[in-house]
Design a protein around this motif. Sequence first.
Motif, PDB file in Angstrom:
ATOM      1  N   TYR A 154       0.880  -1.163   0.000  1.00  0.00           N
ATOM      2  CA  TYR A 154       0.000   0.000   0.000  1.00  0.00           C
ATOM      3  C   TYR A 154       0.916   1.212   0.000  1.00  0.00           C
ATOM      4  O   TYR A 154       1.738   1.363   0.885  1.00  0.00           O
ATOM      5  CB  TYR A 154      -0.876   0.029   1.254  1.00  0.00           C
ATOM      6  N   THR A 155       0.774   2.038  -1.002  1.00  0.00           N
ATOM      7  CA  THR A 155       1.619   3.223  -1.042  1.00  0.00           C
ATOM      8  C   THR A 155       0.773   4.449  -1.289  1.00  0.00           C
ATOM      9  O   THR A 155      -0.290   4.372  -1.883  1.00  0.00           O
ATOM     10  CB  THR A 155       2.688   3.133  -2.159  1.00  0.00           C
ATOM     11  N   MET A 156       1.263   5.575  -0.826  1.00  0.00           N
ATOM     12  CA  MET A 156       0.597   6.848  -1.068  1.00  0.00           C
ATOM     13  C   MET A 156       1.499   7.660  -1.963  1.00  0.00           C
ATOM     14  O   MET A 156       2.660   7.873  -1.649  1.00  0.00           O
ATOM     15  CB  MET A 156       0.354   7.579   0.259  1.00  0.00           C
ATOM     16  N   SER A 157       1.017   8.027  -3.134  1.00  0.00           N
ATOM     17  CA  SER A 157       1.870   8.720  -4.102  1.00  0.00           C
ATOM     18  C   SER A 157       1.213   9.998  -4.571  1.00  0.00           C
ATOM     19  O   SER A 157       0.001  10.149  -4.513  1.00  0.00           O
ATOM     20  CB  SER A 157       2.158   7.809  -5.307  1.00  0.00           C
ATOM     21  N   LYS A 182       3.246   7.421   9.013  1.00  0.00           N
ATOM     22  CA  LYS A 182       2.565   6.137   8.994  1.00  0.00           C
ATOM     23  C   LYS A 182       1.355   6.262   8.074  1.00  0.00           C
ATOM     24  O   LYS A 182       0.710   7.314   8.029  1.00  0.00           O
ATOM     25  CB  LYS A 182       2.071   5.728  10.380  1.00  0.00           C
ATOM     26  N   ILE A 183       1.061   5.200   7.336  1.00  0.00           N
ATOM     27  CA  ILE A 183      -0.113   5.187   6.460  1.00  0.00           C
ATOM     28  C   ILE A 183      -1.054   4.093   6.938  1.00  0.00           C
ATOM     29  O   ILE A 183      -0.635   2.960   7.187  1.00  0.00           O
ATOM     30  CB  ILE A 183       0.275   4.948   4.992  1.00  0.00           C
ATOM     31  N   TYR A 184      -2.330   4.458   7.078  1.00  0.00           N
ATOM     32  CA  TYR A 184      -3.344   3.526   7.554  1.00  0.00           C
ATOM     33  C   TYR A 184      -4.446   3.366   6.518  1.00  0.00           C
ATOM     34  O   TYR A 184      -4.813   4.327   5.837  1.00  0.00           O
ATOM     35  CB  TYR A 184      -3.978   4.040   8.854  1.00  0.00           C
ATOM     36  N   GLN A 185      -4.964   2.150   6.401  1.00  0.00           N
ATOM     37  CA  GLN A 185      -6.206   1.933   5.667  1.00  0.00           C
ATOM     38  C   GLN A 185      -7.295   1.754   6.711  1.00  0.00           C
ATOM     39  O   GLN A 185      -7.235   0.857   7.555  1.00  0.00           O
ATOM     40  CB  GLN A 185      -6.134   0.704   4.759  1.00  0.00           C
ATOM     41  N   VAL A 186      -8.295   2.632   6.641  1.00  0.00           N
ATOM     42  CA  VAL A 186      -9.363   2.665   7.638  1.00  0.00           C
ATOM     43  C   VAL A 186     -10.671   2.235   6.993  1.00  0.00           C
ATOM     44  O   VAL A 186     -11.062   2.768   5.948  1.00  0.00           O
ATOM     45  CB  VAL A 186      -9.511   4.078   8.243  1.00  0.00           C
ATOM     46  N   GLY A 229      -7.714   6.059   2.998  1.00  0.00           N
ATOM     47  CA  GLY A 229      -6.269   6.064   3.241  1.00  0.00           C
ATOM     48  C   GLY A 229      -5.897   7.312   4.016  1.00  0.00           C
ATOM     49  O   GLY A 229      -6.322   8.416   3.675  1.00  0.00           O
ATOM     50  N   LEU A 230      -5.127   7.151   5.078  1.00  0.00           N
ATOM     51  CA  LEU A 230      -4.790   8.267   5.957  1.00  0.00           C
ATOM     52  C   LEU A 230      -3.307   8.220   6.285  1.00  0.00           C
ATOM     53  O   LEU A 230      -2.781   7.174   6.670  1.00  0.00           O
ATOM     54  CB  LEU A 230      -5.620   8.173   7.247  1.00  0.00           C
ATOM     55  N   GLN A 231      -2.639   9.347   6.106  1.00  0.00           N
ATOM     56  CA  GLN A 231      -1.214   9.441   6.425  1.00  0.00           C
ATOM     57  C   GLN A 231      -1.019  10.509   7.485  1.00  0.00           C
ATOM     58  O   GLN A 231      -1.500  11.630   7.359  1.00  0.00           O
ATOM     59  CB  GLN A 231      -0.408   9.804   5.178  1.00  0.00           C
ATOM     60  N   LEU A 232      -0.319  10.166   8.550  1.00  0.00           N
ATOM     61  CA  LEU A 232      -0.041  11.125   9.616  1.00  0.00           C
ATOM     62  C   LEU A 232       1.229  10.731  10.356  1.00  0.00           C
ATOM     63  O   LEU A 232       1.741   9.631  10.187  1.00  0.00           O
ATOM     64  CB  LEU A 232      -1.214  11.235  10.585  1.00  0.00           C
ATOM     65  N   LYS A 233       1.717  11.653  11.201  1.00  0.00           N
ATOM     66  CA  LYS A 233       2.976  11.433  11.902  1.00  0.00           C
ATOM     67  C   LYS A 233       2.790  11.027  13.355  1.00  0.00           C
ATOM     68  O   LYS A 233       3.746  10.570  13.984  1.00  0.00           O
ATOM     69  CB  LYS A 233       3.832  12.706  11.845  1.00  0.00           C
ATOM     70  N   SER A 234       1.610  11.207  13.888  1.00  0.00           N
ATOM     71  CA  SER A 234       1.378  10.932  15.306  1.00  0.00           C
ATOM     72  C   SER A 234       1.786   9.500  15.663  1.00  0.00           C
ATOM     73  O   SER A 234       1.442   8.555  14.957  1.00  0.00           O
ATOM     74  CB  SER A 234      -0.097  11.142  15.657  1.00  0.00           C
ATOM     75  N   PRO A 235       2.521   9.313  16.776  1.00  0.00           N
ATOM     76  CA  PRO A 235       2.886   7.965  17.198  1.00  0.00           C
ATOM     77  C   PRO A 235       1.732   7.208  17.837  1.00  0.00           C
ATOM     78  O   PRO A 235       1.829   6.007  18.077  1.00  0.00           O
ATOM     79  CB  PRO A 235       4.015   8.213  18.213  1.00  0.00           C
ATOM     80  N   ASN A 236       0.631   7.911  18.101  1.00  0.00           N
ATOM     81  CA  ASN A 236      -0.519   7.314  18.784  1.00  0.00           C
ATOM     82  C   ASN A 236      -1.569   6.883  17.770  1.00  0.00           C
ATOM     83  O   ASN A 236      -2.254   7.704  17.162  1.00  0.00           O
ATOM     84  CB  ASN A 236      -1.113   8.322  19.763  1.00  0.00           C
ATOM     85  N   VAL A 237      -1.752   5.572  17.592  1.00  0.00           N
ATOM     86  CA  VAL A 237      -2.711   5.066  16.611  1.00  0.00           C
ATOM     87  C   VAL A 237      -4.152   5.367  17.020  1.00  0.00           C
ATOM     88  O   VAL A 237      -5.056   5.384  16.178  1.00  0.00           O
ATOM     89  CB  VAL A 237      -2.500   3.544  16.414  1.00  0.00           C
ATOM     90  N   LYS A 238      -4.383   5.647  18.298  1.00  0.00           N
ATOM     91  CA  LYS A 238      -5.734   5.956  18.755  1.00  0.00           C
ATOM     92  C   LYS A 238      -6.270   7.236  18.116  1.00  0.00           C
ATOM     93  O   LYS A 238      -7.481   7.436  18.032  1.00  0.00           O
ATOM     94  CB  LYS A 238      -5.760   6.087  20.281  1.00  0.00           C
ATOM     95  N   ALA A 242       1.946   1.124   6.145  1.00  0.00           N
ATOM     96  CA  ALA A 242       3.307   1.634   5.938  1.00  0.00           C
ATOM     97  C   ALA A 242       3.773   2.303   7.223  1.00  0.00           C
ATOM     98  O   ALA A 242       2.997   2.960   7.916  1.00  0.00           O
ATOM     99  CB  ALA A 242       3.349   2.617   4.773  1.00  0.00           C
ATOM    100  N   PHE A 243       5.052   2.113   7.535  1.00  0.00           N
ATOM    101  CA  PHE A 243       5.631   2.682   8.759  1.00  0.00           C
ATOM    102  C   PHE A 243       7.044   3.143   8.455  1.00  0.00           C
ATOM    103  O   PHE A 243       7.922   2.328   8.148  1.00  0.00           O
ATOM    104  CB  PHE A 243       5.653   1.642   9.876  1.00  0.00           C
TER     105      PHE A 243
END
Length: 302
Positions: free
Chosen positions: A11-14, A203-207, A249-258, A278-279
Motif C-alpha cells: 500500500y503506497t501513497m503517491s 505512517k499510512i493507515y487503511q481505515v 487512506g490516511l497518512q499522519l505522523k502521530s505515534p498514537n494510533v488511537k 506503511a511505517f
Amino acid sequence: QFKITCIPGIYTMSRNDNKGKGASKGHGKNAKFKSNDRNSVSKPRVGKSRVGLVKPEVITPKPAKKKQDVVNGIRLNKYIANSGACSRRDADIYIQSGNVKVNGIPVTEMGYLVKPGDVVNFDGATLTPEKKEYILLNKPKNFTTALDEGQEYRNVLELVKGSTSAKIGPIGRMDKNTTGLLLFTNDTDMIRKFTLPNQKSSKIYQVSLDKNLKFDDLEKISKGLTIDGHKVFVQEISYIENEPKSEIGLQLKSPNVKVVRTIFEHLGYDVLRIDRVAFAGLTKKNLPRGNWRFLTEQEMKK
C-alpha cells in the motif's frame, strides 16, 4: 494531491503528477523546502595595520573536525545505551551522578571513550552491549502491546518469540483491534525517537468505516479538526481507488494510533478496522499477516 494505490501486499501513497496514471481526489499540504548554501565563502575583511595602512585580512577557514576513529573507542553513554540499560540521555544522568564505573573506577566525564577490553559497571551491574536487532511484524488482531490487559488478550511479543535472544520491545502502542506493521528493536534510542510527540516519521493507515465518508467530512479532516480543545492534523487523506467510499487512506505522523479512530468517531463514524500499511518507509510487501522478518542493511540505514 495524493492517492492510495492498492497492490497485493503493498500500500503506497503517491503524489499525482505526470508520472502517474490518474488518481482519486486527495488532500494535503504542499511541503516547502529550503536550501542552505553551506559552500558560501566569506569575503575578506579590510582593516588598518599598526602603521595606518589598509590591507586585506585573509581569513583561513578552519578544517572540519574529524569524527573520532572507531578504533579509539565508543562514547560511554552510547555503550550503555547499546547494552539496553537505558537511553543515551538517561545514561548521561547516571554518569554525572557517579553511578558508572570503567575498570572499577568511577567515571563522570561526559564524552569518555570506552576502549576494547574495558569493563563497564552500570549501577552495580556489568554491561555487555547487544547487537542491534530490528524486526518487522505484520500484526494480526487480538494481540496487544500492553502488558496490563490480563490474560484475555495475548501480547505481541509471543509473535516474535524465538526471533532473537536480545531484549526487544515494540515501537509505539497498538491495541488488539489494530492490525499491520509493528517494529521491534532493542535500540532504546530509536524507541525513544519514534515515540516523541514531534517525531517526523510517517505512517499510512487503511481505515474501514461503517458507512461512506462524506466528501465534506474528508475536507474537514484534511484542513484539521479541533477535538477536545486540541488541533489534530493529518498529512494526507484520500479515498482508496477501486474501493467503496468507506475505505479511506490516511497518512499522519502521530505515534498514537488511537488518534486515527478518534478522528472518524468525532465526525459520527464507527471505525470497523484500522490497518497500518506503511511505517517510516517500510511496507507489508512479502510479509503475510502474523509473520515477521529482520530489516535489511539498506532499510536500517534509512
